[in-house]
Design a protein around this motif. Structure first.
Motif, mmCIF file in Angstrom:
data_model
loop_
_atom_site.group_PDB
_atom_site.id
_atom_site.type_symbol
_atom_site.label_atom_id
_atom_site.label_comp_id
_atom_site.label_asym_id
_atom_site.label_seq_id
_atom_site.Cartn_x
_atom_site.Cartn_y
_atom_site.Cartn_z
ATOM 1 N N LYS B 4 6.003 -12.002 -6.548
ATOM 2 C CA LYS B 4 6.689 -11.207 -7.564
ATOM 3 C C LYS B 4 5.881 -9.947 -7.901
ATOM 4 C CE LYS B 4 8.169 -11.668 -12.351
ATOM 5 N NZ LYS B 4 7.768 -12.361 -13.565
ATOM 6 N N ALA B 5 4.551 -10.129 -7.968
ATOM 7 C CA ALA B 5 3.688 -9.013 -8.353
ATOM 8 C C ALA B 5 3.800 -7.860 -7.353
ATOM 9 C CB ALA B 5 2.254 -9.490 -8.435
ATOM 10 N N MET B 8 6.967 -6.011 -7.869
ATOM 11 C CA MET B 8 6.873 -5.127 -9.030
ATOM 12 C C MET B 8 6.101 -3.856 -8.686
ATOM 13 S SD MET B 8 5.969 -8.090 -11.778
ATOM 14 C CE MET B 8 5.504 -7.114 -13.169
ATOM 15 N N ARG B 9 5.053 -4.043 -7.916
ATOM 16 C CA ARG B 9 4.214 -2.889 -7.521
ATOM 17 C C ARG B 9 5.032 -1.935 -6.640
ATOM 18 N NH1 ARG B 9 0.318 0.165 -8.141
ATOM 19 N NH2 ARG B 9 -1.122 0.716 -6.501
#
Lengths: 294, 354
Positions: B4-5, B8-9
């Motif tokens: 997920k990170a 998002m990035r």
């Protein structure tokens, strides 16, 4: 435990790092010092997994960080540039870090933001340089990592912010068994907080000692002889001239201290006295290079 | 594999490109189509006698060209921007495998590109169904054919540009190199064809989109990723409202679809492999890898020499007797000039602060 074994790195045909070995135990603050361009940042970027070593290995708790980067859940890196994450606002960064790091402590992060009076509803680009540095540090410590790598964390900051940051690092390390690897030009900072001093010269590790050990193996003296410095003394391999004003010499003795002082006494000095010594003196005499007597 | 990170990035890095993909496709496809329908309708209202001459056409060229540029930019924002702003220091220090970082970028792009194409082509079908276009007999099935063509091509173009991102050291060099290499086959084979022609060997540069690989020209078009999208067109000629129209869809042979599949099969794994071995110390440079520099330089110099030769040979010769000496003199000038410029460029660092 961080273990850097036999790391070599060549960039643009220049060997930047040569057979670098470092071991860092939990609960330790290590200061990485060396002159500009000796490979400090390159070494830290290899440890953080940004660059690959040409040879050698970096492991944390026995796991190679380049082969299994998931171990970096327990390692964070704060670069010397405060430009990263500039386009984010605080909330977005918290969301991002919470998604990246399993142990990211949001409550703790906000409590630190309050403690250091950093604005919470702004974009990072509106922060001053000092605020950004402090913010990145807070962010890094809130991940609850076991190893924190800081590249020149206090570069260009005012003395008050600098003091706050250093105090914060010492507090964090004293509260839990975490290791901090910090590269800095500000030797008085390293002297105050580091347990271990890693000196790097031309890509090689010159010495890895505790600050106390480093200080006990050096002695700074001021001598005045009737004429100039006797050749017998000048030719000693363990003696460096730090400065000279007329017939007054400030010398740094490395190792064999008592024996060397005896030799100096035998030459009948007009004055021979010991001076208080700082890490900066050791740095200049060990890594400076230009003023070696022999 | 999915983090997920990283998603998002990527969202933060490439949000301008995501908007560009959705908006440009919206303006190029349903919006333009709706405008065409409206203008045809108002044309008929003003000139009822024109009923017999009403026609509608759709060209793949505009969409193909714009989409290619947007996709080059999309991939450049996902990889090149980080290299130019030194945010690679953040991304690469995170607890993720480099392979996962690359895959997340690729997946992010592919999901948005496919969604944007599907949504906008669906909107186009609705426009055809519910506007004046249906009255003049436009058959929405041509949009389905266009979809079958453009989706694999768009994914292949994006994958190719991502692969170029793994070898180029900055956003500028990624954008320029992607633009050049995307059209490289057609350009290089034209230069090669001219070179052979000057030496008395004639090659058949003509191509026919419906018969695959019959000539050198066919090969040139098929090997150039965006070219077959440009070839797509649809035309309908309504003799009378609400009657069966004469329509014609110019769709490349389905065999042509092998080309994006081959590109994908080569550049996707190669991109992962190279990203795993990326040399972040060369960020900001023209190329990330030192090893490929020599090969790349020779290639650039040869191409420039061939291009200068083609231009110079034409200038010095006459229409039917091209000048071989003129060709070689110009080629030598081109080679030397490109060598000098390339030497400067290779050691330059392009930096952006962000």
């Amino acid at each position: 435990m961080l273990k850097v074994s036999n790391v070599n790195k060549t960039i643009d045909g220049n060997q930047v790092l040569e057979n670098v070995d470092i071991t860092l135990q939990p609960g330790m603050i290590a200061g990485l010092v060396g002159r500009n361009g000796v490979g400090k940042s390159t070494l830290l970027r290899i440890i953080a997994g940004i660059l690959d070593p040409d040879e050698g290995e970096v492991s944390f708790n026995e796991i190679d960080i380049h082969k299994e980067p998931e171990i970096k859940q327990k390692i964070t890196y704060v670069p010397d540039s405060t430009e990263i994450l500039k386009s984010y606002n605080v909330k977005e960064i918290v969301k991002l870090y919470d998604a990246i790091y399993e142990d990211f402590d949001v409550m703790y992060f906000y409590s630190l933001m309050d403690r250091f009076k950093l604005p919470k509803n702004k974009k990072l680009r509106t922060y001053s340089k000092g605020m950004k540095a402090l913010f990145l540090m807070i962010l890094s410590f809130s991940t609850k990592a076991d190893l924190i790598i800081l590249d020149e964390p206090t570069n260009g900051l005012d003395p008050i912010v600098k003091r706050n940051i250093l105090q914060f690092i010492i507090e964090e390390v004293s509260e839990r068994q975490l290791s901090v690897l910090i590269s800095s030009h500000h030797l008085e900072e390293v002297e105050k907080m580091a347990d271990l001093l890693v000196m790097i010269k031309e890509g090689r590790i010159e010495s890895t000692t505790s600050i106390e050990e480093a200080k006990s193996s050096f002695r700074k003296v001021q001598v005045v002889y009737t004429h100039s410095l006797p050749e017998k003394i000048a030719h000693l391999h363990n003696v460096n001239i730090l400065s000279q004003t007329g017939r007054v010499y400030t010398l740094m003795i490395k190792g064999n201290i008592e024996e060397t002082i005896n030799k100096m006494q035998q030459e009948h000095p007009l004055l021979l006295e010991e001076l208080p010594m700082t890490l900066e003196d050791i740095f200049i005499s060990t890594l400076g290079g230009e003023s070696h007597v022999s | 594999m999915f983090h997920k990170a990283l998603w998002m990035r990527n969202q933060k890095l490439a949000s301008p490109a995501v908007w560009a993909v959705y908006l440009s496709l919206f303006f190029l496809l349903p919006f333009t189509m709706f405008g065409d329908a409206q203008s045809l309708h108002s044309q008929l209202e003003k000139f009822p006698q024109d009923e017999a001459y009403l026609s509608y056409s759709f060209q793949g060229m505009t969409t193909g060209l714009f989409l290619s540029i947007v996709l080059i930019g999309f991939a450049a924002l996902l990889i090149g921007l980080e290299r130019s702003t030194h945010s690679t220091d953040l991304t690469f220090s995170l607890p993720f495998k480099r392979k996962d970082i690359y895959l997340s970028k690729w997946m992010f792009g592919v999901v948005h590109i496919t969604t944007a194409l599907l949504v906008n082509l669906l909107l186009c079908m609705l426009v055809v169904r519910f506007t004046f276009l249906s009255e003049i007999g436009v058959d929405p099935s041509f949009l389905m054919k266009f979809m079958i063509l453009i989706i694999p091509y768009a994914i292949a173009i994006f994958t190719f540009c991502m692969f170029i991102g793994t070898i180029s050291g900055s956003i500028v060099s990624q954008f320029i190199l992607s633009s050049i290499f995307l059209f490289f086959p057609i350009g290089f084979f034209s230069l090669l064809g001219t070179f052979l022609m000057y030496h008395g060997i004639g090659v058949d540069m003509v191509h026919d989109i419906n018969s695959s690989l019959n000539s050198f020209g066919d090969f040139m078009i098929i090997a150039t990723l965006p070219a077959p999208i440009f070839e797509f067109s649809y035309y309908t000629d309504a003799m009378q409202l609400n009657s069966v129209a004469n329509d014609y869809t110019r769709m490349p042979s389905y065999l042509v679809l092998l080309s994006p599949l081959i590109y994908l099969a080569v550049t996707f794994p190669l991109g992962i492999w190279l990203f795993n071995r990326t040399k972040n110390e060369n960020n900001g440079r023209l190329l990330v890898f030192e090893k490929g520099k020599g090969f790349f330089s020779v290639g650039v110099i040869v191409c420039f020499a061939l291009a200068f030769g083609m231009i110079g040979g034409g200038l010095f010769g006459t229409y039917d007797t091209p000048s071989l000496i003129g060709y070689y003199i110009s080629a030598a000038i081109g080679g030397v000039l490109s060598y000098a410029v390339l030497r400067k460029l290779m050691n330059m660092r392009f930096k952006l602060s962000r």
